[in-house]
Design an enzyme around this catalytic site. Structure first.
Site, mmCIF file in Angstrom:
data_model
loop_
_atom_site.group_PDB
_atom_site.id
_atom_site.type_symbol
_atom_site.label_atom_id
_atom_site.label_comp_id
_atom_site.label_asym_id
_atom_site.label_seq_id
_atom_site.Cartn_x
_atom_site.Cartn_y
_atom_site.Cartn_z
ATOM 1 N N HIS A 1 -80.145 62.483 -79.641
ATOM 2 C CA HIS A 1 -79.648 61.814 -80.846
ATOM 3 C C HIS A 1 -78.797 62.702 -81.752
ATOM 4 C CE1 HIS A 1 -83.390 63.505 -82.579
ATOM 5 N NE2 HIS A 1 -82.815 63.376 -83.750
ATOM 6 N N ASP B 1 -79.179 57.116 -87.596
ATOM 7 C CA ASP B 1 -79.885 58.231 -88.233
ATOM 8 C C ASP B 1 -79.045 58.859 -89.342
ATOM 9 O OD1 ASP B 1 -81.870 60.229 -88.611
ATOM 10 O OD2 ASP B 1 -80.859 61.570 -87.194
ATOM 11 N N LYS C 1 -90.111 66.914 -84.307
ATOM 12 C CA LYS C 1 -90.273 67.777 -85.486
ATOM 13 C C LYS C 1 -91.711 68.284 -85.607
ATOM 14 C CE LYS C 1 -86.342 66.200 -88.288
ATOM 15 N NZ LYS C 1 -85.903 65.356 -89.416
HETATM 16 P P1 C2E Z 1 -82.180 64.356 -91.184
HETATM 17 O O1 C2E Z 1 -82.403 64.680 -92.629
HETATM 18 O O2 C2E Z 1 -82.861 63.104 -90.654
HETATM 19 O O3 C2E Z 1 -80.628 64.231 -90.951
HETATM 20 C C1 C2E Z 1 -80.098 63.678 -89.789
HETATM 21 C C2 C2E Z 1 -78.620 63.978 -89.654
HETATM 22 O O4 C2E Z 1 -77.907 63.347 -90.712
HETATM 23 C C3 C2E Z 1 -78.241 65.447 -89.745
HETATM 24 O O5 C2E Z 1 -78.422 66.086 -88.497
HETATM 25 C C4 C2E Z 1 -76.769 65.356 -90.109
HETATM 26 O O6 C2E Z 1 -75.992 65.005 -88.989
HETATM 27 C C5 C2E Z 1 -76.757 64.166 -91.041
HETATM 28 N N1 C2E Z 1 -76.870 64.637 -92.440
HETATM 29 C C6 C2E Z 1 -77.980 64.664 -93.196
HETATM 30 N N2 C2E Z 1 -77.679 65.139 -94.424
HETATM 31 C C7 C2E Z 1 -76.361 65.434 -94.424
HETATM 32 C C8 C2E Z 1 -75.455 65.967 -95.407
HETATM 33 O O7 C2E Z 1 -75.829 66.251 -96.549
HETATM 34 N N3 C2E Z 1 -74.164 66.110 -95.032
HETATM 35 C C9 C2E Z 1 -73.729 65.781 -93.789
HETATM 36 N N4 C2E Z 1 -72.414 65.945 -93.478
HETATM 37 N N5 C2E Z 1 -74.549 65.296 -92.837
HETATM 38 C C10 C2E Z 1 -75.844 65.124 -93.151
HETATM 39 P P2 C2E Z 1 -78.585 67.685 -88.460
HETATM 40 O O8 C2E Z 1 -77.566 68.337 -89.336
HETATM 41 O O9 C2E Z 1 -78.579 68.078 -87.029
HETATM 42 O O10 C2E Z 1 -80.008 67.945 -89.075
HETATM 43 C C11 C2E Z 1 -81.178 67.611 -88.370
HETATM 44 C C12 C2E Z 1 -82.356 67.710 -89.281
HETATM 45 O O11 C2E Z 1 -82.450 69.040 -89.761
HETATM 46 C C13 C2E Z 1 -82.254 66.857 -90.549
HETATM 47 O O12 C2E Z 1 -82.663 65.550 -90.271
HETATM 48 C C14 C2E Z 1 -83.184 67.615 -91.478
HETATM 49 O O13 C2E Z 1 -84.545 67.337 -91.185
HETATM 50 C C15 C2E Z 1 -82.950 69.047 -91.084
HETATM 51 N N6 C2E Z 1 -81.917 69.684 -91.955
HETATM 52 C C16 C2E Z 1 -80.587 69.776 -91.734
HETATM 53 N N7 C2E Z 1 -79.991 70.474 -92.717
HETATM 54 C C17 C2E Z 1 -80.952 70.791 -93.602
HETATM 55 C C18 C2E Z 1 -80.977 71.533 -94.842
HETATM 56 O O14 C2E Z 1 -79.964 72.007 -95.345
HETATM 57 N N8 C2E Z 1 -82.216 71.675 -95.460
HETATM 58 C C19 C2E Z 1 -83.351 71.182 -94.913
HETATM 59 N N9 C2E Z 1 -84.494 71.370 -95.580
HETATM 60 N N10 C2E Z 1 -83.361 70.493 -93.756
HETATM 61 C C20 C2E Z 1 -82.187 70.304 -93.109
HETATM 62 FE FE FE Z 2 -83.173 64.492 -85.538
HETATM 63 FE FE FE Z 3 -83.522 61.880 -88.177
#
Ligand code: C2E
Ligand code: FE
Ligand code: FE
Ligand code: SIN
Ligand code: SIN
Length: 406
Positions: free
Chosen positions: A307, A350, A256
Protein backbone atom coordinates in the site's frame (compact mmCIF):
# COMPACT_ATOMS: atom_id res chain seq x y z
CA UNK A 1 -53.12 -28.04 -8.68
CA UNK A 2 -52.35 -29.06 -5.14
CA UNK A 3 -49.25 -30.79 -6.38
CA UNK A 4 -48.16 -27.60 -8.10
CA UNK A 5 -48.77 -25.47 -5.07
CA UNK A 6 -46.76 -27.84 -2.91
CA UNK A 7 -44.06 -27.95 -5.46
CA UNK A 8 -43.95 -24.17 -5.54
CA UNK A 9 -43.68 -24.03 -1.76
CA UNK A 10 -40.82 -26.50 -1.57
CA UNK A 11 -39.03 -24.80 -4.44
CA UNK A 12 -39.31 -21.54 -2.58
CA UNK A 13 -37.99 -23.15 0.58
CA UNK A 14 -35.12 -24.63 -1.38
CA UNK A 15 -34.29 -21.25 -2.86
CA UNK A 16 -34.35 -19.69 0.60
CA UNK A 17 -31.98 -22.41 1.82
CA UNK A 18 -29.69 -21.62 -1.07
CA UNK A 19 -29.70 -17.90 -0.26
CA UNK A 20 -28.82 -18.72 3.34
CA UNK A 21 -25.99 -20.92 2.17
CA UNK A 22 -24.68 -18.00 0.11
CA UNK A 23 -24.85 -15.70 3.11
CA UNK A 24 -22.35 -17.90 4.89
CA UNK A 25 -19.71 -17.15 2.30
CA UNK A 26 -19.85 -13.46 2.96
CA UNK A 27 -17.89 -11.83 5.69
CA UNK A 28 -18.32 -8.17 6.20
CA UNK A 29 -21.43 -6.70 7.78
CA UNK A 30 -22.14 -4.22 4.97
CA UNK A 31 -22.12 -6.90 2.28
CA UNK A 32 -24.26 -9.17 4.43
CA UNK A 33 -26.86 -6.42 4.88
CA UNK A 34 -26.79 -5.66 1.16
CA UNK A 35 -27.37 -9.31 0.33
CA UNK A 36 -30.16 -9.76 2.88
CA UNK A 37 -32.02 -6.72 1.59
CA UNK A 38 -31.63 -7.88 -1.97
CA UNK A 39 -33.02 -11.35 -1.24
CA UNK A 40 -35.83 -10.15 1.03
CA UNK A 41 -36.89 -7.61 -1.58
CA UNK A 42 -36.87 -10.29 -4.28
CA UNK A 43 -39.06 -12.52 -2.12
CA UNK A 44 -41.58 -9.77 -1.41
CA UNK A 45 -41.27 -7.62 -4.59
CA UNK A 46 -40.44 -4.58 -2.47
CA UNK A 47 -39.18 -1.37 -4.08
CA UNK A 48 -37.12 -0.35 -1.07
CA UNK A 49 -35.93 -1.50 2.32
CA UNK A 50 -33.70 -0.74 5.27
CA UNK A 51 -32.03 -2.70 8.02
CA UNK A 52 -31.43 -1.38 11.52
CA UNK A 53 -29.00 -3.02 13.91
CA UNK A 54 -29.70 -3.43 17.60
CA UNK A 55 -27.38 -1.73 20.03
CA UNK A 56 -27.99 -1.72 23.78
CA UNK A 57 -31.04 0.53 23.96
CA UNK A 58 -31.40 1.73 20.41
CA UNK A 59 -31.47 0.76 16.76
CA UNK A 60 -28.72 2.04 14.49
CA UNK A 61 -29.33 2.50 10.79
CA UNK A 62 -27.36 -0.18 8.92
CA UNK A 63 -28.18 -0.24 5.22
CA UNK A 64 -30.73 0.89 2.65
CA UNK A 65 -31.93 -0.06 -0.82
CA UNK A 66 -34.29 2.03 -2.90
CA UNK A 67 -34.82 1.12 -6.55
CA UNK A 68 -36.68 4.33 -7.22
CA UNK A 69 -34.04 6.63 -5.79
CA UNK A 70 -30.79 4.86 -6.67
CA UNK A 71 -29.56 1.63 -8.19
CA UNK A 72 -28.37 -0.94 -5.66
CA UNK A 73 -25.17 -1.66 -7.57
CA UNK A 74 -24.09 1.92 -7.93
CA UNK A 75 -22.04 3.64 -5.32
CA UNK A 76 -24.37 5.76 -3.28
CA UNK A 77 -23.87 7.97 -0.27
CA UNK A 78 -27.33 6.93 0.95
CA UNK A 79 -25.97 3.75 2.55
CA UNK A 80 -23.45 5.74 4.58
CA UNK A 81 -25.82 7.80 6.71
CA UNK A 82 -25.73 7.44 10.45
CA UNK A 83 -28.64 7.80 12.85
CA UNK A 84 -30.30 5.89 15.66
CA UNK A 85 -33.90 5.25 16.68
CA UNK A 86 -34.91 4.54 20.27
CA UNK A 87 -36.50 1.18 20.99
CA UNK A 88 -40.00 2.18 22.05
CA UNK A 89 -43.55 2.12 20.68
CA UNK A 90 -43.37 5.60 19.14
CA UNK A 91 -41.84 4.54 15.82
CA UNK A 92 -42.64 1.56 13.62
CA UNK A 93 -39.19 -0.03 13.75
CA UNK A 94 -38.93 0.75 17.47
CA UNK A 95 -42.27 -0.94 18.06
CA UNK A 96 -41.25 -4.05 16.12
CA UNK A 97 -37.97 -4.25 18.03
CA UNK A 98 -39.93 -3.98 21.25
CA UNK A 99 -42.64 -6.54 20.48
CA UNK A 100 -40.52 -8.93 18.41
CA UNK A 101 -43.47 -9.47 16.04
CA UNK A 102 -43.68 -8.76 12.30
CA UNK A 103 -45.92 -5.85 11.37
CA UNK A 104 -47.57 -5.25 8.01
CA UNK A 105 -48.95 -1.80 7.25
CA UNK A 106 -50.92 -1.20 4.07
CA UNK A 107 -50.59 2.58 4.01
CA UNK A 108 -48.06 4.45 6.12
CA UNK A 109 -50.11 7.62 5.86
CA UNK A 110 -53.31 5.94 7.09
CA UNK A 111 -52.26 4.22 10.29
CA UNK A 112 -55.30 3.69 12.55
CA UNK A 113 -55.24 6.15 15.44
CA UNK A 114 -55.47 3.40 18.05
CA UNK A 115 -51.91 2.24 17.22
CA UNK A 116 -49.24 3.70 19.51
CA UNK A 117 -46.63 4.36 16.80
CA UNK A 118 -46.52 6.96 14.08
CA UNK A 119 -44.94 6.95 10.65
CA UNK A 120 -42.07 9.40 10.39
CA UNK A 121 -42.36 11.15 6.99
CA UNK A 122 -38.93 12.83 7.26
CA UNK A 123 -37.21 10.50 4.77
CA UNK A 124 -40.06 10.84 2.26
CA UNK A 125 -39.94 14.62 2.51
CA UNK A 126 -36.19 14.76 2.20
CA UNK A 127 -35.91 12.50 -0.86
CA UNK A 128 -39.28 13.07 -2.53
CA UNK A 129 -40.33 9.46 -2.03
CA UNK A 130 -43.77 8.15 -1.08
CA UNK A 131 -43.82 5.27 1.37
CA UNK A 132 -47.08 3.33 1.22
CA UNK A 133 -47.01 -0.35 2.18
CA UNK A 134 -44.51 -1.55 4.79
CA UNK A 135 -43.50 -4.93 6.11
CA UNK A 136 -41.38 -4.60 9.22
CA UNK A 137 -39.74 -7.70 10.63
CA UNK A 138 -37.62 -8.35 13.71
CA UNK A 139 -34.29 -10.02 13.00
CA UNK A 140 -33.97 -12.61 15.71
CA UNK A 141 -31.60 -15.57 15.83
CA UNK A 142 -32.87 -19.07 16.57
CA UNK A 143 -31.76 -18.54 20.15
CA UNK A 144 -34.01 -15.51 20.40
CA UNK A 145 -31.21 -12.95 20.33
CA UNK A 146 -32.58 -9.71 18.90
CA UNK A 147 -30.14 -8.51 16.27
CA UNK A 148 -32.08 -5.84 14.43
CA UNK A 149 -35.11 -4.91 12.38
CA UNK A 150 -35.68 -5.11 8.63
CA UNK A 151 -38.20 -2.86 6.98
CA UNK A 152 -39.43 -3.56 3.45
CA UNK A 153 -41.24 -0.78 1.65
CA UNK A 154 -43.73 -0.55 -1.23
CA UNK A 155 -44.53 -4.04 -2.48
CA UNK A 156 -45.23 -3.99 -6.22
CA UNK A 157 -47.60 -6.13 -8.24
CA UNK A 158 -47.02 -7.33 -11.80
CA UNK A 159 -48.20 -4.00 -13.21
CA UNK A 160 -45.58 -2.25 -11.10
CA UNK A 161 -48.30 -0.75 -8.93
CA UNK A 162 -47.76 -0.41 -5.20
CA UNK A 163 -49.87 -2.85 -3.22
CA UNK A 164 -50.00 -4.16 0.37
CA UNK A 165 -47.52 -6.96 1.19
CA UNK A 166 -49.15 -10.30 0.33
CA UNK A 167 -49.96 -12.97 2.91
CA UNK A 168 -47.31 -15.05 1.19
CA UNK A 169 -44.62 -12.38 1.72
CA UNK A 170 -45.73 -11.96 5.30
CA UNK A 171 -45.14 -15.67 5.80
CA UNK A 172 -41.95 -16.11 3.74
CA UNK A 173 -39.87 -13.12 4.73
CA UNK A 174 -39.90 -13.91 8.48
CA UNK A 175 -38.73 -17.41 7.58
CA UNK A 176 -35.72 -15.91 5.91
CA UNK A 177 -35.27 -13.40 8.73
CA UNK A 178 -34.05 -15.88 11.39
CA UNK A 179 -31.23 -16.97 9.16
CA UNK A 180 -30.52 -13.41 8.12
CA UNK A 181 -30.24 -12.52 11.81
CA UNK A 182 -27.56 -15.16 12.32
CA UNK A 183 -25.59 -13.72 9.39
CA UNK A 184 -25.98 -10.15 10.69
CA UNK A 185 -24.86 -11.21 14.13
CA UNK A 186 -21.77 -12.84 12.67
CA UNK A 187 -21.08 -9.82 10.43
CA UNK A 188 -21.20 -7.46 13.39
CA UNK A 189 -18.84 -9.74 15.33
CA UNK A 190 -16.44 -9.98 12.39
CA UNK A 191 -16.27 -6.22 12.10
CA UNK A 192 -15.73 -5.87 15.85
CA UNK A 193 -13.01 -8.51 15.79
CA UNK A 194 -11.16 -6.71 13.03
CA UNK A 195 -11.42 -3.44 14.89
CA UNK A 196 -10.11 -5.10 18.06
CA UNK A 197 -7.19 -6.47 16.10
CA UNK A 198 -6.43 -3.06 14.63
CA UNK A 199 -6.66 -1.42 18.05
CA UNK A 200 -4.21 -3.92 19.50
CA UNK A 201 -1.74 -3.91 16.66
CA UNK A 202 -1.74 -0.47 15.28
CA UNK A 203 -3.29 1.99 17.65
CA UNK A 204 -2.34 0.49 21.01
CA UNK A 205 -4.84 2.80 22.51
CA UNK A 206 -8.08 1.39 24.00
CA UNK A 207 -9.89 4.70 23.56
CA UNK A 208 -9.42 4.69 19.79
CA UNK A 209 -12.64 3.95 17.96
CA UNK A 210 -11.17 2.71 14.72
CA UNK A 211 -13.13 5.19 12.62
CA UNK A 212 -10.19 5.85 10.33
CA UNK A 213 -9.72 2.22 9.35
CA UNK A 214 -13.45 1.98 8.67
CA UNK A 215 -13.17 5.02 6.44
CA UNK A 216 -10.21 3.56 4.53
CA UNK A 217 -12.10 0.26 4.20
CA UNK A 218 -15.21 1.93 2.82
CA UNK A 219 -13.31 4.31 0.50
CA UNK A 220 -11.48 1.29 -0.89
CA UNK A 221 -14.68 -0.76 -1.30
CA UNK A 222 -16.44 2.03 -3.21
CA UNK A 223 -13.41 2.85 -5.36
CA UNK A 224 -13.16 -0.83 -6.24
CA UNK A 225 -16.87 -1.11 -7.05
CA UNK A 226 -16.76 1.85 -9.39
CA UNK A 227 -13.61 0.50 -11.07
CA UNK A 228 -15.21 -2.95 -11.41
CA UNK A 229 -18.41 -1.63 -12.99
CA UNK A 230 -16.31 0.31 -15.50
CA UNK A 231 -14.40 -2.89 -16.32
CA UNK A 232 -17.60 -4.95 -16.73
CA UNK A 233 -16.69 -7.25 -13.87
CA UNK A 234 -19.16 -10.06 -13.22
CA UNK A 235 -21.54 -8.87 -10.52
CA UNK A 236 -20.99 -11.81 -8.15
CA UNK A 237 -17.26 -11.52 -8.51
CA UNK A 238 -17.54 -7.81 -7.84
CA UNK A 239 -19.63 -8.21 -4.69
CA UNK A 240 -17.26 -10.82 -3.31
CA UNK A 241 -14.17 -8.73 -4.00
CA UNK A 242 -15.81 -5.59 -2.66
CA UNK A 243 -16.37 -7.43 0.61
CA UNK A 244 -12.81 -8.72 0.72
CA UNK A 245 -11.24 -5.38 -0.07
CA UNK A 246 -13.24 -3.61 2.63
CA UNK A 247 -11.97 -6.02 5.27
CA UNK A 248 -8.43 -6.27 3.93
CA UNK A 249 -8.13 -2.49 3.60
CA UNK A 250 -9.06 -2.12 7.26
CA UNK A 251 -6.01 -4.25 8.03
CA UNK A 252 -3.56 -2.32 5.81
CA UNK A 253 -1.46 -1.00 8.69
CA UNK A 254 -1.59 -3.89 11.20
CA UNK A 255 2.12 -4.38 10.48
CA UNK A 256 2.60 -1.31 12.71
CA UNK A 257 2.43 -3.88 15.52
CA UNK A 258 6.18 -4.31 14.90
CA UNK A 259 7.04 -0.61 15.18
CA UNK A 260 8.24 0.73 18.57
CA UNK A 261 5.96 3.17 20.39
CA UNK A 262 8.64 5.85 20.40
CA UNK A 263 8.38 6.03 16.62
CA UNK A 264 4.73 5.15 16.15
CA UNK A 265 3.53 7.73 18.64
CA UNK A 266 6.12 10.41 18.03
CA UNK A 267 4.33 13.76 18.15
CA UNK A 268 6.66 15.40 15.61
CA UNK A 269 8.38 14.72 12.33
CA UNK A 270 10.30 11.46 12.02
CA UNK A 271 14.05 11.49 11.41
CA UNK A 272 15.26 9.73 8.25
CA UNK A 273 16.31 6.77 10.34
CA UNK A 274 12.98 6.56 12.14
CA UNK A 275 11.15 6.81 8.84
CA UNK A 276 13.25 3.92 7.49
CA UNK A 277 12.18 1.84 10.48
CA UNK A 278 8.58 2.86 9.95
CA UNK A 279 8.68 1.58 6.37
CA UNK A 280 9.04 -1.96 7.70
CA UNK A 281 5.37 -1.95 8.73
CA UNK A 282 4.58 -3.00 5.15
CA UNK A 283 6.81 -6.07 5.42
CA UNK A 284 5.60 -6.95 8.93
CA UNK A 285 2.04 -6.72 7.64
CA UNK A 286 2.87 -8.98 4.71
CA UNK A 287 4.37 -11.54 7.07
CA UNK A 288 1.18 -11.66 9.14
CA UNK A 289 -0.76 -12.80 6.09
CA UNK A 290 1.99 -14.78 4.39
CA UNK A 291 0.19 -18.13 4.71
CA UNK A 292 -2.50 -16.90 2.35
CA UNK A 293 -4.81 -19.76 3.29
CA UNK A 294 -7.93 -17.79 2.38
CA UNK A 295 -8.86 -15.18 -0.20
CA UNK A 296 -9.03 -12.69 2.62
CA UNK A 297 -5.46 -13.55 3.66
CA UNK A 298 -4.30 -13.22 0.08
CA UNK A 299 -5.83 -9.80 -0.38
CA UNK A 300 -4.69 -8.65 3.06
CA UNK A 301 -1.17 -9.72 2.09
CA UNK A 302 -1.28 -7.76 -1.18
CA UNK A 303 -2.56 -4.65 0.53
CA UNK A 304 -0.40 -4.70 3.67
CA UNK A 305 2.78 -5.26 1.68
CA UNK A 306 2.08 -2.92 -1.24
CA UNK A 307 0.00 0.00 0.00
CA UNK A 308 3.00 2.36 0.03
CA UNK A 309 4.14 1.47 -3.46
CA UNK A 310 3.74 4.27 -5.96
CA UNK A 311 2.50 4.13 -9.54
CA UNK A 312 5.80 5.66 -10.78
CA UNK A 313 7.97 3.12 -8.97
CA UNK A 314 9.17 5.42 -6.17
CA UNK A 315 7.34 3.81 -3.29
CA UNK A 316 8.40 1.11 -0.84
CA UNK A 317 9.27 -1.67 -0.01
CA UNK A 318 9.78 -2.73 -3.66
CA UNK A 319 10.23 -6.26 -4.93
CA UNK A 320 11.04 -8.79 -2.25
CA UNK A 321 12.47 -12.26 -2.72
CA UNK A 322 11.70 -13.86 0.60
CA UNK A 323 9.44 -11.92 2.89
CA UNK A 324 10.31 -14.07 5.93
CA UNK A 325 14.03 -13.46 5.57
CA UNK A 326 15.45 -10.88 7.96
CA UNK A 327 18.10 -9.69 5.56
CA UNK A 328 15.63 -8.67 3.03
CA UNK A 329 16.98 -6.83 0.05
CA UNK A 330 14.75 -4.09 -1.20
CA UNK A 331 15.46 -1.62 -3.91
CA UNK A 332 14.07 -3.08 -7.12
CA UNK A 333 10.99 -0.89 -7.45
CA UNK A 334 7.46 -1.98 -8.22
CA UNK A 335 5.49 0.21 -10.55
CA UNK A 336 2.16 0.55 -12.39
CA UNK A 337 0.30 -2.75 -12.67
CA UNK A 338 3.10 -4.66 -10.96
CA UNK A 339 1.33 -3.26 -7.90
CA UNK A 340 -1.88 -5.22 -7.21
CA UNK A 341 -5.05 -3.27 -7.94
CA UNK A 342 -6.22 -3.64 -4.34
CA UNK A 343 -3.02 -1.98 -3.08
CA UNK A 344 -3.26 0.84 -5.64
CA UNK A 345 -6.76 1.49 -4.38
CA UNK A 346 -5.73 1.49 -0.72
CA UNK A 347 -2.76 3.77 -1.47
CA UNK A 348 -5.19 6.46 -2.60
CA UNK A 349 -7.74 5.78 0.16
CA UNK A 350 -5.04 5.83 2.85
CA UNK A 351 -3.40 9.07 1.75
CA UNK A 352 -6.76 10.81 1.35
CA UNK A 353 -7.65 9.76 4.87
CA UNK A 354 -4.24 10.68 6.32
CA UNK A 355 -4.33 14.14 4.77
CA UNK A 356 -7.92 14.85 5.81
CA UNK A 357 -7.31 13.74 9.41
CA UNK A 358 -5.40 15.31 12.23
CA UNK A 359 -2.44 13.17 13.27
CA UNK A 360 -0.15 13.64 16.28
CA UNK A 361 2.44 14.85 13.77
CA UNK A 362 0.27 16.97 11.47
CA UNK A 363 -2.87 19.07 11.18
CA UNK A 364 -5.70 18.10 8.85
CA UNK A 365 -5.64 19.63 5.40
CA UNK A 366 -8.49 21.42 3.63
CA UNK A 367 -10.29 19.58 0.84
CA UNK A 368 -8.94 22.06 -1.72
CA UNK A 369 -5.35 21.33 -0.69
CA UNK A 370 -5.98 17.59 -0.68
CA UNK A 371 -7.71 17.52 -4.06
CA UNK A 372 -4.91 19.55 -5.59
CA UNK A 373 -2.33 17.13 -4.19
CA UNK A 374 -4.25 14.07 -5.40
CA UNK A 375 -4.61 15.56 -8.87
CA UNK A 376 -0.94 16.45 -9.10
CA UNK A 377 0.06 12.98 -7.86
CA UNK A 378 -2.00 11.28 -10.58
CA UNK A 379 0.44 9.16 -12.58
CA UNK A 380 3.11 9.74 -9.91
CA UNK A 381 1.97 8.38 -6.56
CA UNK A 382 -1.44 7.19 -7.80
CA UNK A 383 -2.93 5.17 -10.63
CA UNK A 384 -4.47 7.85 -12.89
CA UNK A 385 -7.57 5.77 -13.56
CA UNK A 386 -8.22 5.54 -9.82
CA UNK A 387 -7.76 9.28 -9.36
CA UNK A 388 -10.45 9.75 -11.98
CA UNK A 389 -12.65 7.23 -10.16
CA UNK A 390 -12.05 9.06 -6.88
CA UNK A 391 -13.40 12.33 -8.22
CA UNK A 392 -16.36 10.60 -9.88
CA UNK A 393 -17.54 9.19 -6.55
CA UNK A 394 -16.54 12.15 -4.41
CA UNK A 395 -20.07 12.50 -2.97
CA UNK A 396 -19.89 8.91 -1.71
CA UNK A 397 -16.41 9.56 -0.29
CA UNK A 398 -17.77 12.55 1.63
CA UNK A 399 -20.74 10.53 2.91
CA UNK A 400 -18.34 7.87 4.25
CA UNK A 401 -16.20 10.54 5.89
CA UNK A 402 -19.29 11.95 7.55
CA UNK A 403 -20.53 8.57 8.77
CA UNK A 404 -17.25 7.52 10.38
CA UNK A 405 -16.17 10.84 11.87
CA UNK A 406 -13.74 10.90 14.77
P1 C2E B 1 -0.26 7.55 7.92
O1 C2E B 1 -0.30 8.67 8.91
O2 C2E B 1 -1.48 6.65 7.86
O3 C2E B 1 -0.02 8.17 6.49
C1 C2E B 1 -0.20 7.43 5.33
C2 C2E B 1 0.42 8.13 4.13
O4 C2E B 1 -0.27 9.36 3.89
C3 C2E B 1 1.88 8.52 4.28
O5 C2E B 1 2.72 7.42 3.99
C4 C2E B 1 2.01 9.60 3.22
O6 C2E B 1 2.06 9.05 1.93
C5 C2E B 1 0.67 10.31 3.34
N1 C2E B 1 0.81 11.46 4.26
C6 C2E B 1 0.45 11.51 5.55
N2 C2E B 1 0.71 12.74 6.05
C7 C2E B 1 1.25 13.46 5.05
C8 C2E B 1 1.74 14.81 4.94
O7 C2E B 1 1.69 15.60 5.89
N3 C2E B 1 2.21 15.20 3.73
C9 C2E B 1 2.25 14.36 2.67
N4 C2E B 1 2.73 14.81 1.48
N5 C2E B 1 1.82 13.08 2.73
C10 C2E B 1 1.33 12.64 3.90
P2 C2E B 1 4.22 7.42 4.55
O8 C2E B 1 4.86 8.75 4.33
O9 C2E B 1 4.90 6.25 3.95
O10 C2E B 1 4.06 7.20 6.10
C11 C2E B 1 3.65 5.95 6.62
C12 C2E B 1 3.32 6.10 8.06
O11 C2E B 1 4.47 6.55 8.75
C13 C2E B 1 2.25 7.16 8.37
O12 C2E B 1 0.98 6.61 8.20
C14 C2E B 1 2.60 7.50 9.81
O13 C2E B 1 2.12 6.51 10.70
C15 C2E B 1 4.10 7.40 9.82
N6 C2E B 1 4.73 8.74 9.58
C16 C2E B 1 5.13 9.27 8.41
N7 C2E B 1 5.71 10.46 8.60
C17 C2E B 1 5.63 10.72 9.92
C18 C2E B 1 6.08 11.81 10.76
O14 C2E B 1 6.63 12.81 10.31
N8 C2E B 1 5.83 11.68 12.13
C19 C2E B 1 5.25 10.57 12.65
N9 C2E B 1 5.06 10.54 13.97
N10 C2E B 1 4.83 9.54 11.89
C20 C2E B 1 5.02 9.61 10.55
FE1 FE C 1 0.87 2.27 5.98
FE1 FE D 1 -2.26 4.11 6.83
C1 SIN E 1 8.49 11.73 5.51
O1 SIN E 1 9.25 11.90 4.54
O2 SIN E 1 8.85 11.87 6.70
C2 SIN E 1 7.06 11.25 5.24
C3 SIN E 1 6.15 12.32 4.74
C4 SIN E 1 5.00 12.49 5.68
O3 SIN E 1 4.23 11.53 5.90
O4 SIN E 1 4.81 13.59 6.22
C1 SIN F 1 -8.63 -7.70 -9.93
O1 SIN F 1 -8.16 -8.14 -8.86
O2 SIN F 1 -9.85 -7.75 -10.17
C2 SIN F 1 -7.73 -7.05 -10.95
C3 SIN F 1 -6.33 -7.58 -10.96
C4 SIN F 1 -5.29 -6.52 -10.72
O3 SIN F 1 -5.13 -5.58 -11.55
O4 SIN F 1 -4.61 -6.59 -9.68
Amino acid sequence: MIYQADNYASETTASIMKKIEELNHLNDIDTILDKILYEARQLSHADAGSIFIMEEDKLRFGYVHNDTLFKAHEASGAVYVDYTIPINDQSIVGYVALTGEPLSIDDAYRIPSDRPFMFNPEYDCKFGYTTTSMLTIPLMTFHGKRVGVMQLINAKNQDNRIVPFSKESQALVPLFANNAAVAVDRGVMNREMILRMVRMAELRDPTETGTHVQRVGSYAAELYQHWAIKHDTDIHDMKRKKDLIRLAAMLHDVGKVGIPDTILKKPGKLSDEEYDTMKWHTVYGGRLFNNQTSQLDAMSFDIALNHHEKWNGRGYPGKIEDIMSVEMKTGVPKKTDEIPLSARIVALADVYDALSSKRPYKESWSDDQIFETIRSESGRHFDPELVETFFKIISVIKAIQNKYRD
